[in-house]
Design a protein around this motif. Structure first.
Motif, PDB file in Angstrom:
ATOM      1  N   PRO A 171       3.380 -11.388  17.864  1.00  0.00           N
ATOM      2  CA  PRO A 171       4.432 -11.814  16.938  1.00  0.00           C
ATOM      3  C   PRO A 171       5.121 -10.596  16.324  1.00  0.00           C
ATOM      4  N   ASP A 172       6.381 -10.751  16.000  1.00  0.00           N
ATOM      5  CA  ASP A 172       7.107  -9.677  15.319  1.00  0.00           C
ATOM      6  C   ASP A 172       6.593  -9.504  13.896  1.00  0.00           C
ATOM      7  N   CYS A 173       6.220 -10.600  13.280  1.00  0.00           N
ATOM      8  CA  CYS A 173       5.704 -10.567  11.913  1.00  0.00           C
ATOM      9  C   CYS A 173       4.652 -11.659  11.793  1.00  0.00           C
ATOM     10  N   SER A 174       3.555 -11.361  11.109  1.00  0.00           N
ATOM     11  CA  SER A 174       2.530 -12.372  10.914  1.00  0.00           C
ATOM     12  C   SER A 174       1.766 -12.105   9.634  1.00  0.00           C
ATOM     13  N   ALA A 175       1.130 -13.159   9.142  1.00  0.00           N
ATOM     14  CA  ALA A 175       0.357 -13.070   7.910  1.00  0.00           C
ATOM     15  C   ALA A 175      -0.787 -14.062   7.971  1.00  0.00           C
ATOM     16  N   MET A 176      -1.878 -13.742   7.260  1.00  0.00           N
ATOM     17  CA  MET A 176      -3.004 -14.665   7.155  1.00  0.00           C
ATOM     18  C   MET A 176      -3.645 -14.472   5.790  1.00  0.00           C
ATOM     19  N   ALA A 177      -3.983 -15.577   5.136  1.00  0.00           N
ATOM     20  CA  ALA A 177      -4.642 -15.519   3.829  1.00  0.00           C
ATOM     21  C   ALA A 177      -5.376 -16.826   3.590  1.00  0.00           C
ATOM     22  N   SER A 178      -6.268 -16.816   2.608  1.00  0.00           N
ATOM     23  CA  SER A 178      -7.012 -18.037   2.303  1.00  0.00           C
ATOM     24  C   SER A 178      -6.172 -19.025   1.506  1.00  0.00           C
ATOM     25  N   ASN A 179      -5.080 -18.558   0.888  1.00  0.00           N
ATOM     26  CA  ASN A 179      -4.157 -19.472   0.200  1.00  0.00           C
ATOM     27  C   ASN A 179      -2.732 -18.948   0.321  1.00  0.00           C
ATOM     28  N   ALA A 180      -1.758 -19.831   0.145  1.00  0.00           N
ATOM     29  CA  ALA A 180      -0.346 -19.509   0.386  1.00  0.00           C
ATOM     30  C   ALA A 180       0.186 -18.412  -0.532  1.00  0.00           C
ATOM     31  N   VAL A 181      -0.318 -18.324  -1.741  1.00  0.00           N
ATOM     32  CA  VAL A 181       0.170 -17.332  -2.705  1.00  0.00           C
ATOM     33  C   VAL A 181      -0.077 -15.905  -2.218  1.00  0.00           C
ATOM     34  N   ASP A 182      -1.156 -15.700  -1.462  1.00  0.00           N
ATOM     35  CA  ASP A 182      -1.535 -14.360  -1.013  1.00  0.00           C
ATOM     36  C   ASP A 182      -0.929 -13.958   0.326  1.00  0.00           C
ATOM     37  N   LEU A 183      -0.069 -14.789   0.911  1.00  0.00           N
ATOM     38  CA  LEU A 183       0.492 -14.475   2.224  1.00  0.00           C
ATOM     39  C   LEU A 183       1.511 -13.343   2.145  1.00  0.00           C
ATOM     40  N   VAL A 184       1.198 -12.248   2.826  1.00  0.00           N
ATOM     41  CA  VAL A 184       2.108 -11.106   2.980  1.00  0.00           C
ATOM     42  C   VAL A 184       1.989 -10.636   4.426  1.00  0.00           C
ATOM     43  N   PRO A 185       3.051 -10.038   4.988  1.00  0.00           N
ATOM     44  CA  PRO A 185       2.960  -9.566   6.371  1.00  0.00           C
ATOM     45  C   PRO A 185       1.823  -8.557   6.543  1.00  0.00           C
ATOM     46  N   HIS A 186       1.131  -8.674   7.678  1.00  0.00           N
ATOM     47  CA  HIS A 186       0.086  -7.703   8.002  1.00  0.00           C
ATOM     48  C   HIS A 186       0.696  -6.316   8.109  1.00  0.00           C
ATOM     49  N   GLU A 187      -0.096  -5.309   7.776  1.00  0.00           N
ATOM     50  CA  GLU A 187       0.369  -3.923   7.897  1.00  0.00           C
ATOM     51  C   GLU A 187       0.758  -3.593   9.329  1.00  0.00           C
TER      52      GLU A 187
END
Length: 195
Positions: free
Chosen positions: A24-40
């Protein structure tokens, strides 16, 4: 037995090409939606956070479509029910991961809320049947059905600890490598998530 299900976002700039697996060009993963930021390690981050990202807005899918350009899903990590026998820790038994289609996320949400409201338990404290059923609009949908409650205290404690370990490990590993991202996730003995 579902251990955890972190939220995942995947944005691909180009249309799907079955002949070429690309990260993916951009992706994110977190345990809740508030913490979703693009992976480094995202190739082309689209925003500093998923909240407010133009690719996470309705209508961003383009070509007159109503959907979002960024795919919303969950990474559901589970053990097969036969390894959870009520005798404590399932140990290093391999866990498996699946990504439900976007059209099945409401089924997942409803299921988790139902378990929490009726049994007052987290999803790892029950056995769940996961099935695919035909759907007129989206070809198929993933369904989640309660099978039985896990009552053995030693097993519940072991599952709670395993759930937390797997979630922490998955979140740490998720952004490190996007090579072969769409291949099935496996877990080595010892519980290491391999992508």
């Amino acid at each position: 037995v579902i251990l955890c299900a972190p939220i995942e976002r995947l944005f691909y700039k180009d249309k799907f090409d079955g002949a070429a697996l690309v990260p993916p060009d951009c992706s994110a993963m977190a345990s809740n939606a508030v913490d979703l930021v693009p992976h480094e390690s995202s190739l082309h981050p689209q925003n500093t956070t998923c909240d407010g990202c133009p690719m996470n807005e309705w209508g961003s899918a383009g070509e007159g479509r109503k959907g979002k350009a960024c795919r919303e899903t969950r990474r559901i990590l589970f053990l097969t029910s036969d390894v959870v026998k009520g005798d404590g820790d399932p140990g290093a038994t391999p866990a498996y991961a699946i990504r439900p289609p976007v059209t099945s996320l409401s089924n997942w949400s409803t299921y988790v809320k139902t378990i929490a409201m009726t049994l007052k338990k987290p999803v790892f404290a029950v056995r769940t049947k996961i099935s695919l059923k035909p759907d007129i609009k989206s070809q198929f949908k993933m369904h989640f059905e309660f099978v039985s409650e896990i009552k053995d205290q030693a097993t519940l404690i072991a599952l709670m600890n395993r759930s937390q370990r797997e979630l922490t490990n998955m979140l740490e590993q998720a952004g490190k490598s996007f090579k072969n991202d769409d291949e099935p996730t496996t877990i080595e003995e010892g519980g290491e998530v391999q992508f």
